[in-house]
Design a protein around this motif. Structure first.
Motif, PDB file in Angstrom:
ATOM      1  N   LEU A   1       0.861  -1.195   0.000  1.00  0.00           N
ATOM      2  CA  LEU A   1       0.000   0.000   0.000  1.00  0.00           C
ATOM      3  C   LEU A   1       0.887   1.231   0.000  1.00  0.00           C
ATOM      4  O   LEU A   1       1.731   1.392   0.883  1.00  0.00           O
ATOM      5  CB  LEU A   1      -0.885   0.026   1.259  1.00  0.00           C
ATOM      6  N   GLU A   2       0.715   2.106  -0.973  1.00  0.00           N
ATOM      7  CA  GLU A   2       1.563   3.303  -1.089  1.00  0.00           C
ATOM      8  C   GLU A   2       0.675   4.528  -1.271  1.00  0.00           C
ATOM      9  O   GLU A   2      -0.220   4.539  -2.109  1.00  0.00           O
ATOM     10  CB  GLU A   2       2.524   3.131  -2.285  1.00  0.00           C
ATOM     11  N   GLN A   3       0.958   5.558  -0.483  1.00  0.00           N
ATOM     12  CA  GLN A   3       0.136   6.768  -0.571  1.00  0.00           C
ATOM     13  C   GLN A   3       0.422   7.576  -1.849  1.00  0.00           C
ATOM     14  O   GLN A   3      -0.441   8.288  -2.346  1.00  0.00           O
ATOM     15  CB  GLN A   3       0.366   7.653   0.654  1.00  0.00           C
TER      16      GLN A   3
ATOM     17  N   SER B   1      21.165   8.630  -3.654  1.00  0.00           N
ATOM     18  CA  SER B   1      21.743   7.927  -2.507  1.00  0.00           C
ATOM     19  C   SER B   1      23.031   7.251  -2.945  1.00  0.00           C
ATOM     20  O   SER B   1      23.113   6.731  -4.063  1.00  0.00           O
ATOM     21  CB  SER B   1      20.789   6.847  -1.985  1.00  0.00           C
ATOM     22  N   ALA B   2      23.991   7.261  -2.034  1.00  0.00           N
ATOM     23  CA  ALA B   2      25.241   6.535  -2.296  1.00  0.00           C
ATOM     24  C   ALA B   2      25.012   5.096  -1.831  1.00  0.00           C
ATOM     25  O   ALA B   2      24.834   4.855  -0.648  1.00  0.00           O
ATOM     26  CB  ALA B   2      26.375   7.177  -1.509  1.00  0.00           C
ATOM     27  N   LEU B   3      24.962   4.182  -2.777  1.00  0.00           N
ATOM     28  CA  LEU B   3      24.763   2.773  -2.398  1.00  0.00           C
ATOM     29  C   LEU B   3      26.112   2.068  -2.303  1.00  0.00           C
ATOM     30  O   LEU B   3      27.021   2.339  -3.080  1.00  0.00           O
ATOM     31  CB  LEU B   3      23.865   2.060  -3.416  1.00  0.00           C
TER      32      LEU B   3
ATOM     33  N   ALA C   1      13.643  -0.178   8.040  1.00  0.00           N
ATOM     34  CA  ALA C   1      14.280   0.995   7.416  1.00  0.00           C
ATOM     35  C   ALA C   1      13.945   2.306   8.131  1.00  0.00           C
ATOM     36  O   ALA C   1      13.903   2.346   9.350  1.00  0.00           O
ATOM     37  CB  ALA C   1      13.940   1.025   5.916  1.00  0.00           C
ATOM     38  N   ASP C   2      13.666   3.386   7.369  1.00  0.00           N
ATOM     39  CA  ASP C   2      13.474   4.697   7.998  1.00  0.00           C
ATOM     40  C   ASP C   2      12.286   4.732   8.961  1.00  0.00           C
ATOM     41  O   ASP C   2      12.228   5.595   9.831  1.00  0.00           O
ATOM     42  CB  ASP C   2      13.275   5.786   6.921  1.00  0.00           C
ATOM     43  N   ALA C   3      11.358   3.835   8.822  1.00  0.00           N
ATOM     44  CA  ALA C   3      10.247   3.780   9.783  1.00  0.00           C
ATOM     45  C   ALA C   3      10.778   3.403  11.168  1.00  0.00           C
ATOM     46  O   ALA C   3      10.195   3.762  12.183  1.00  0.00           O
ATOM     47  CB  ALA C   3       9.200   2.756   9.319  1.00  0.00           C
TER      48      ALA C   3
ATOM     49  N   ALA D   1      27.338  10.072   6.274  1.00  0.00           N
ATOM     50  CA  ALA D   1      28.105   8.928   5.764  1.00  0.00           C
ATOM     51  C   ALA D   1      27.355   8.213   4.646  1.00  0.00           C
ATOM     52  O   ALA D   1      27.799   7.182   4.156  1.00  0.00           O
ATOM     53  CB  ALA D   1      28.415   7.953   6.883  1.00  0.00           C
ATOM     54  N   GLY D   2      26.204   8.754   4.237  1.00  0.00           N
ATOM     55  CA  GLY D   2      25.455   8.158   3.125  1.00  0.00           C
ATOM     56  C   GLY D   2      25.097   6.704   3.397  1.00  0.00           C
ATOM     57  O   GLY D   2      25.290   5.842   2.548  1.00  0.00           O
ATOM     58  N   GLN D   3      24.586   6.413   4.589  1.00  0.00           N
ATOM     59  CA  GLN D   3      24.347   5.002   4.930  1.00  0.00           C
ATOM     60  C   GLN D   3      22.881   4.647   5.166  1.00  0.00           C
ATOM     61  O   GLN D   3      22.552   3.478   5.345  1.00  0.00           O
ATOM     62  CB  GLN D   3      25.162   4.630   6.173  1.00  0.00           C
ATOM     63  N   GLY D   4      21.967   5.649   5.203  1.00  0.00           N
ATOM     64  CA  GLY D   4      20.584   5.387   5.595  1.00  0.00           C
ATOM     65  C   GLY D   4      19.881   4.347   4.734  1.00  0.00           C
ATOM     66  O   GLY D   4      19.262   3.411   5.252  1.00  0.00           O
ATOM     67  N   MET D   5      19.968   4.506   3.426  1.00  0.00           N
ATOM     68  CA  MET D   5      19.268   3.551   2.558  1.00  0.00           C
ATOM     69  C   MET D   5      19.935   2.176   2.620  1.00  0.00           C
ATOM     70  O   MET D   5      19.261   1.143   2.635  1.00  0.00           O
ATOM     71  CB  MET D   5      19.227   4.061   1.114  1.00  0.00           C
ATOM     72  N   ASN D   6      21.275   2.189   2.682  1.00  0.00           N
ATOM     73  CA  ASN D   6      21.990   0.908   2.782  1.00  0.00           C
ATOM     74  C   ASN D   6      21.524   0.126   4.010  1.00  0.00           C
ATOM     75  O   ASN D   6      21.288  -1.084   3.939  1.00  0.00           O
ATOM     76  CB  ASN D   6      23.499   1.161   2.870  1.00  0.00           C
TER      77      ASN D   6
HETATM   78  C1  LIG Z   1      19.457  14.607   2.353  1.00  0.00           C
HETATM   79  C2  LIG Z   1      19.526  13.110   2.454  1.00  0.00           C
HETATM   80  C3  LIG Z   1      20.546  12.424   1.803  1.00  0.00           C
HETATM   81  C4  LIG Z   1      20.649  11.037   1.911  1.00  0.00           C
HETATM   82  N1  LIG Z   1      21.664  10.389   1.290  1.00  0.00           N
HETATM   83  C5  LIG Z   1      21.801   9.049   1.434  1.00  0.00           C
HETATM   84  C6  LIG Z   1      22.884   8.329   0.833  1.00  0.00           C
HETATM   85  O1  LIG Z   1      23.745   8.910   0.169  1.00  0.00           O
HETATM   86  N2  LIG Z   1      22.956   6.980   1.004  1.00  0.00           N
HETATM   87  C7  LIG Z   1      22.035   6.297   1.745  1.00  0.00           C
HETATM   88  O2  LIG Z   1      22.168   5.066   1.894  1.00  0.00           O
HETATM   89  N3  LIG Z   1      20.989   6.941   2.310  1.00  0.00           N
HETATM   90  C8  LIG Z   1      20.844   8.291   2.173  1.00  0.00           C
HETATM   91  N4  LIG Z   1      19.799   8.936   2.749  1.00  0.00           N
HETATM   92  C9  LIG Z   1      18.788   8.152   3.469  1.00  0.00           C
HETATM   93  C10 LIG Z   1      17.778   7.548   2.511  1.00  0.00           C
HETATM   94  O3  LIG Z   1      17.239   8.531   1.661  1.00  0.00           O
HETATM   95  C11 LIG Z   1      16.670   6.878   3.316  1.00  0.00           C
HETATM   96  O4  LIG Z   1      17.233   6.091   4.329  1.00  0.00           O
HETATM   97  C12 LIG Z   1      15.816   5.972   2.433  1.00  0.00           C
HETATM   98  O5  LIG Z   1      15.292   6.681   1.346  1.00  0.00           O
HETATM   99  C13 LIG Z   1      14.669   5.390   3.256  1.00  0.00           C
HETATM  100  O6  LIG Z   1      13.910   4.516   2.477  1.00  0.00           O
HETATM  101  P1  LIG Z   1      12.527   3.986   3.014  1.00  0.00           P
HETATM  102  O7  LIG Z   1      11.980   3.132   1.927  1.00  0.00           O
HETATM  103  O8  LIG Z   1      12.652   3.469   4.392  1.00  0.00           O
HETATM  104  O9  LIG Z   1      11.653   5.302   3.204  1.00  0.00           O
HETATM  105  P2  LIG Z   1      11.048   6.351   2.076  1.00  0.00           P
HETATM  106  O10 LIG Z   1      11.988   6.413   0.958  1.00  0.00           O
HETATM  107  O11 LIG Z   1      10.715   7.540   2.849  1.00  0.00           O
HETATM  108  O12 LIG Z   1       9.766   5.573   1.584  1.00  0.00           O
HETATM  109  C14 LIG Z   1       8.615   5.501   2.379  1.00  0.00           C
HETATM  110  C15 LIG Z   1       7.428   5.318   1.454  1.00  0.00           C
HETATM  111  O13 LIG Z   1       6.272   5.148   2.259  1.00  0.00           O
HETATM  112  C16 LIG Z   1       5.225   5.940   1.726  1.00  0.00           C
HETATM  113  N5  LIG Z   1       4.302   6.258   2.822  1.00  0.00           N
HETATM  114  C17 LIG Z   1       4.508   7.065   3.884  1.00  0.00           C
HETATM  115  N6  LIG Z   1       3.415   7.102   4.675  1.00  0.00           N
HETATM  116  C18 LIG Z   1       2.483   6.300   4.090  1.00  0.00           C
HETATM  117  C19 LIG Z   1       1.160   5.941   4.430  1.00  0.00           C
HETATM  118  N7  LIG Z   1       0.555   6.427   5.520  1.00  0.00           N
HETATM  119  N8  LIG Z   1       0.499   5.090   3.618  1.00  0.00           N
HETATM  120  C20 LIG Z   1       1.089   4.588   2.511  1.00  0.00           C
HETATM  121  N9  LIG Z   1       2.361   4.907   2.128  1.00  0.00           N
HETATM  122  C21 LIG Z   1       3.056   5.746   2.925  1.00  0.00           C
HETATM  123  C22 LIG Z   1       5.925   7.164   1.167  1.00  0.00           C
HETATM  124  O14 LIG Z   1       5.125   7.815   0.198  1.00  0.00           O
HETATM  125  C23 LIG Z   1       7.182   6.535   0.569  1.00  0.00           C
HETATM  126  O15 LIG Z   1       6.992   6.116  -0.752  1.00  0.00           O
HETATM  127  C24 LIG Z   1      19.680  10.325   2.666  1.00  0.00           C
HETATM  128  C25 LIG Z   1      18.653  11.003   3.314  1.00  0.00           C
HETATM  129  C26 LIG Z   1      18.575  12.391   3.217  1.00  0.00           C
HETATM  130  C27 LIG Z   1      17.462  13.121   3.925  1.00  0.00           C
END
Ligand SMILES: Cc1cc2nc3c(=O)[nH]c(=O)nc-3n(C[C@H](O)[C@H](O)[C@H](O)COP(=O)(O)OP(=O)(O)OC[C@H]3O[C@@H](n4cnc5c(N)ncnc54)[C@H](O)[C@@H]3O)c2cc1C
Length: 399
Positions: free
Chosen positions: A32-34, A49-51, A285-287, A295-300
């Motif tokens: 489910l995606e908003q 993102s730096a992977l 992940a970010d949740a 350090a570009g590590q969040g997505m990794n």
């Molecule tokens: C400035 C910046 C630079 C960064 N650079 C790097 C980097 O170089 N290397 C690296 O590894 N990481 C980097 N990161 C971190 C990285 O961007 C995140 O860790 C990663 O994108 C998180 O992925 P995710 O899928 O957990 O969350 P998101 O990418 O936030 O995806 C969450 C998804 O859930 C959806 N969603 C939210 N709420 C709801 C809801 N209620 N119902 C349905 N859908 C919903 C959103 O629309 C979205 O599509 C960076 C972050 C920032 C802020």
């Protein structure tokens, strides 16, 4: 009313990767995606993102890497220095005996590549433009009401819905957060001198400025962490003034820098859920965690979370066990919390040390950085962690 084995809330990089990892397991999966479905428009590098190598191995296994690689830029060198002292450190792919130190990838291209692969699996359905109205859990299932009248009954719900996770809030999972008092300014810039496939980061008193090389030798993506109080003034600058301030901040390492895109800004916060699961709900992940991008590590980190969770679910199925068994979910939580806490602690220490103006601390960090630069063994350990070649990795991400 529809029944499903696993519902993944959020189709970001983590949610889509998890869906693709689980797809061959013959489970019934709903995402489910908003927002809207991943865009097939040309790459614009709005968010990159730096992977690292671990993420590349995982995405290659899933068949998504070739499409991502088309617009990604590999970097062979990395230079990090302190604007205020003689401190510097450099890394090189050849010395580390790796094909690259990392790849700067467009976030939307990552989603697109994953989604294209996912479309081949009939047991996974993705629902975009979806508004979740309520999420109610019981011992036996989780009931989600979305788009007003649609009901979904799931055995397990995974919150992959980013830093403001609705799933985390609905499950009342406690979260700690601390403000870095910084915002990241993100934009694409043109560089006077070629970037030579080198990722650069300078630590300024207000926060780090990263120059991340893109496929074009004169284009970089910047992540400029500035004190939050300075953001309105920075954004109010005329384009030529912003370019001057940016070029000065970069110490003209790539000559004159000029904006090629609007500047976007992101508030930077460390967030960490102290509990990642509750009955039949689990966070990834970010949740579950977000760290400073220095350090570009969040997505990794998030990609390793979902690889770990998928691995444990697969092992449960192979052993004929329930995919919602609390023991297995707790194993996931312990495993990934340990990795997240290590990274958060390192980022906190780094950011605090480098934004401190105390002259003694400045001297210590300068000596420390130069010592590490001259200690091959120590450098190798640091790089192995950043590359994703060490630590407790999921099977699919191991070297
Ligand atoms: C400035 C910046 C630079 C960064 N650079 C790097 C980097 O170089 N290397 C690296 O590894 N990481 C980097 N990161 C971190 C990285 O961007 C995140 O860790 C990663 O994108 C998180 O992925 P995710 O899928 O957990 O969350 P998101 O990418 O936030 O995806 C969450 C998804 O859930 C959806 N969603 C939210 N709420 C709801 C809801 N209620 N119902 C349905 N859908 C919903 C959103 O629309 C979205 O599509 C960076 C972050 C920032 C802020």
């Amino acid at each position: 009313m529809r029944n499903t084995d696993i519902t993944i809330v959020g189709a970001g990089s983590a949610g889509l990767t998890l869906a693709l990892l689980l797809a061959p397991l013959n489970l019934n999966i709903v995402v489910l995606e908003q927002g809207k479905a991943p865009d097939i428009s040309p790459v614009n590098y709005q968010r990159v993102s730096a992977l690292n190598l671990a993420s590349k191995r995982l995405l290659s296994h899933l068949g998504a890497w070739p499409a991502i690689a088309k617009t990604a830029a590999a970097y062979q060198d990395m230079q990090v220095w302190d604007s205020d002292s003689f401190a510097k450190i450099a890394f090189n792919a050849e010395t580390e005996q790796v094909e690259a130190l990392g790849w700067i990838c467009d976030n939307e291209q990552i989603r697109q590549a994953l989604y294209q692969q996912l479309k081949q699996h009939n047991n996974v359905s993705c629902q975009f433009n979806c508004v979740i109205n309520s999420l109610v859990q019981s011992d036996r299932e989780v009931l989600i009401n979305f788009n007003q009248q649609q009901l979904l009954l799931s055995r397990l719900v995974v919150g992959a819905d980013g830093i403001n996770s609705l799933v985390r809030k609905a499950a009342q999972l406690p979260q700690m957060h601390s403000h870095y008092n910084q915002h990241a300014l993100v934009a694409t810039i043109k560089t006077e001198l070629p970037h030579q496939a080198t990722a650069r980061q300078v630590f300024l008193p207000g926060g780090p400025l990263a120059l991340l090389p893109l496929a074009d030798p004169h284009l970089c993506s910047i992540v400029w962490s500035v004190p939050s109080a300075d953001v309105p003034a920075k954004l109010a600058l005329a384009e030529n003034e912003f370019n001057q301030a940016l070029s000065a901040a970069s110490q003209s390492v790539l000559g004159v820098l000029s904006l090629q895109s609007p500047v976007r800004n992101f508030e930077l916060q460390m967030r960490y859920a102290s509990q990642w699961l509750e009955q039949r709900i689990v966070l990834v992940a970010d949740a579950a965690h977000s760290v400073h991008p220095l350090a570009g590590q969040g997505m990794n980190l998030g990609l390793m979370d979902v690889a770990a969770l998928a691995q444990l679910i697969e092992q449960q199925l192979q052993a004929g066990k329930d995919i919602t068994e609390l023991r297995m979910l707790r194993q996931y939580e312990r495993w990934r919390k340990a990795e997240a806490v290590n990274l958060i602690a390192a980022m906190e220490a780094f950011n605090r040390t480098f934004s401190n103006k105390n002259p003694l601390l400045k001297l210590i960090r300068a000596i420390g950085m130069n010592t590490v630069d001259k200690a091959p063994w120590l450098k190798k350990q640091i790089m192995a962690a950043a590359l994703g070649n060490s630590g407790d990795l999921p099977e699919l991400a191991k070297p």
